[in-house]
Scaffold this active site. Structure first.
Site: not given
Ligand code: DQA
Length: 152
Positions: A27, A104
């Site tokens: 992330y 995503h």
């Protein structure tokens, strides 16, 4: 400036409020507000007016989606883990009836098997994953083309 039909709602779901604490190898280590700031700049470059929403509560996410037709002209959805199992959120996106792109940060196709399934399959213009923040830029460009609001 807000003109008709150029609003994009950028929706983040569960666990995005603590994005900076999640595995940076997936992330990137940035916070949600840093990510939103980046998205905001790209949106304006694409002639879009962004609005942002995040919640950890599925019902709140669904209720926000119920309001989408009055709030926005399109959406970018990163619903986190809900993307893989919440049929309720998929139904709400369907009802909203706006052009939407699923994003995503990580490459959900190359992680655990359960992350490959997306409840938004067939409801979104595109699913973009594994490109980090650049995936949002790509999503914005797709929506700008769809809405016909390109700045340049
Ligand atoms: C995610 C991928 C999901 O599988 C995960 O549950 C998330 C983040 C992503 O942006 O890569 O919370 O949506």
């Amino acid at each position: 400036m807000t003109t008709a039909h150029n609003r994009v709602a950028v929706l983040h779901g569960v666990n995005f409020d603590i994005l900076e604490r999640r595995d940076p190898s997936f992330y990137g280590g940035r916070s949600l507000s840093e990510l939103e700031h980046q998205i905001e700049g790209w949106a304006r470059e694409a002639g879009l007016e962004p609005l942002f929403f995040q919640t950890n509560h599925e019902g709140e996410f669904v209720e926000y989606m119920h309001r989408l037709p009055e709030l926005a002209d399109s959406s970018i959805v990163n619903a986190g883990a809900w993307s893989h199992y919440s049929r309720a959120i998929a139904d709400a996106l369907d009802v909203a009836g706006l052009p939407a792109v699923e994003v995503h940060l990580s490459d959900v196709e190359a992680r655990e098997e359960w992350r490959r399934l997306s409840v938004f399959d067939g409801l979104v213009l595109a699913k973009i994953c594994g490109k980090g923040p650049d995936g949002y830029r790509e999503a914005l460009e797709l929506l700008a083309a769809e809405l016909g609001t390109s700045a340049g």
